[in-house]
Design an enzyme around this catalytic site. Structure first.
Site, PDB file in Angstrom:
ATOM      1  N   ASN A  85       0.832  -1.190   0.000  1.00 58.57           N
ATOM      2  CA  ASN A  85       0.000   0.000   0.000  1.00 58.57           C
ATOM      3  C   ASN A  85       0.878   1.256   0.000  1.00 58.57           C
ATOM      4  O   ASN A  85       2.105   1.180   0.127  1.00 58.57           O
ATOM      5  CB  ASN A  85      -0.959  -0.019   1.199  1.00 58.57           C
ATOM      6  CG  ASN A  85      -2.266   0.673   0.893  1.00 58.57           C
ATOM      7  OD1 ASN A  85      -2.313   1.651   0.157  1.00 58.57           O
ATOM      8  ND2 ASN A  85      -3.340   0.176   1.467  1.00 58.57           N
ATOM      9  N   HIS A 115      23.155  -0.095  11.435  1.00 63.30           N
ATOM     10  CA  HIS A 115      24.352   0.744  11.503  1.00 63.30           C
ATOM     11  C   HIS A 115      25.288   0.274  12.603  1.00 63.30           C
ATOM     12  O   HIS A 115      24.893  -0.436  13.531  1.00 63.30           O
ATOM     13  CB  HIS A 115      23.958   2.211  11.715  1.00 63.30           C
ATOM     14  CG  HIS A 115      23.156   2.750  10.580  1.00 63.30           C
ATOM     15  ND1 HIS A 115      23.707   3.042   9.353  1.00 63.30           N
ATOM     16  CD2 HIS A 115      21.827   2.998  10.456  1.00 63.30           C
ATOM     17  CE1 HIS A 115      22.765   3.475   8.537  1.00 63.30           C
ATOM     18  NE2 HIS A 115      21.608   3.453   9.184  1.00 63.30           N
ATOM     19  N   GLY A 142      -0.708  -1.383   8.803  1.00 65.02           N
ATOM     20  CA  GLY A 142      -0.168  -0.065   8.524  1.00 65.02           C
ATOM     21  C   GLY A 142       0.812   0.427   9.576  1.00 65.02           C
ATOM     22  O   GLY A 142       0.629   0.204  10.774  1.00 65.02           O
ATOM     23  N   THR A 165      10.823  -7.166  16.186  1.00 63.23           N
ATOM     24  CA  THR A 165      12.245  -7.308  16.537  1.00 63.23           C
ATOM     25  C   THR A 165      12.664  -8.772  16.642  1.00 63.23           C
ATOM     26  O   THR A 165      13.844  -9.047  16.834  1.00 63.23           O
ATOM     27  CB  THR A 165      12.545  -6.605  17.871  1.00 63.23           C
ATOM     28  OG1 THR A 165      11.769  -7.222  18.909  1.00 63.23           O
ATOM     29  CG2 THR A 165      12.230  -5.118  17.792  1.00 63.23           C
ATOM     30  N   ARG A 180       4.585  -8.650  20.181  1.00 60.91           N
ATOM     31  CA  ARG A 180       4.427  -9.871  20.975  1.00 60.91           C
ATOM     32  C   ARG A 180       3.199 -10.630  20.470  1.00 60.91           C
ATOM     33  O   ARG A 180       2.202 -10.036  20.083  1.00 60.91           O
ATOM     34  CB  ARG A 180       4.228  -9.510  22.448  1.00 60.91           C
ATOM     35  CG  ARG A 180       5.464  -8.915  23.070  1.00 60.91           C
ATOM     36  CD  ARG A 180       5.263  -8.742  24.569  1.00 60.91           C
ATOM     37  NE  ARG A 180       6.514  -8.345  25.199  1.00 60.91           N
ATOM     38  CZ  ARG A 180       6.866  -7.080  25.418  1.00 60.91           C
ATOM     39  NH1 ARG A 180       6.084  -6.100  25.074  1.00 60.91           N
ATOM     40  NH2 ARG A 180       8.033  -6.819  26.003  1.00 60.91           N
TER      41      ARG A 180
END
Length: 185
Positions: A85, A115, A142, A165, A180
């Protein structure tokens, strides 16, 4: 003979993103995205011609709404019927594979680049690229953010605004920051 920064990037090793060859590749991607983002929708079709030719794989019926941003394009692999989208950003310093019939909501962000931890390394443009894989029939809500090195299983749902993560198992719903599980199956 010294290995190129592009070769190091592709191998998942630390590399310098300020390299002239990599910058030239990013310029090609920016040109392709400019065309994609600027063409009238009827003229652009599912994906602008320059962007489509730049991408690693474009499955049948895959569609990218404008505006769209990616780092290189050649590391982006879209299965049949994938839908991105408006406002998606994919920093594809490593391969990003999105499985068949997967939907990405508006403003989803996928960041393969990590980085350097030391300030001097960041100032020198040192980073490492970690791939992302999203299985088929997944739904990424979204404004979700997916970090490099993540795998999201087939049929998974990532809630809007989630920050992923860790890997997400197939047919699992995750929400929040960090994301989670809330439901499986």
């Amino acid at each position: 003979m010294a290995r190129s920064e592009r070769t190091k990037m592709a191998a998942g090793e630390w590399y310098t993103c300020l390299d002239p060859e990599l910058e030239a590749l990013r310029v090609m991607a920016r040109d392709a995205m400019f065309e994609h983002n600027s063409l009238p929708p009827r003229q652009r079709g599912n994906i602008g011609p320059a962007l489509k030719s730049l991408l690693g794989v474009v499955g049948e019926g895959a569609r990218i709404e404008a505006p769209f941003h990616c780092a290189y394009g050649f590391n982006l692999f879209l299965g049949d019927g994938v839908f991105l989208n408006a406002g998606c950003t994919i920093l594809d310093t490593a391969p990003v594979r999105i499985g068949k019939a997967t939907l990405l909501g508006p403003n989803v962000q996928i960041y393969c680049a990590e980085h350097h931890k030391e300030a001097t390394g960041r100032q020198a443009g040192v980073e490492i690229a970690k791939p992302v894989e999203i299985g088929g029939n997944a739904w990424i809500g979204g404004s979700a953010v997916i970090l490099g090195g993540i795998s999201i299983g087939a049929g998974a749902i990532v809630g809007a605004g989630a920050v992923v993560t860790r890997d997400v198992a197939a047919n699992t719903t995750v929400v929040g920051n960090p994301a989670r599980p809330v439901r499986r199956g």
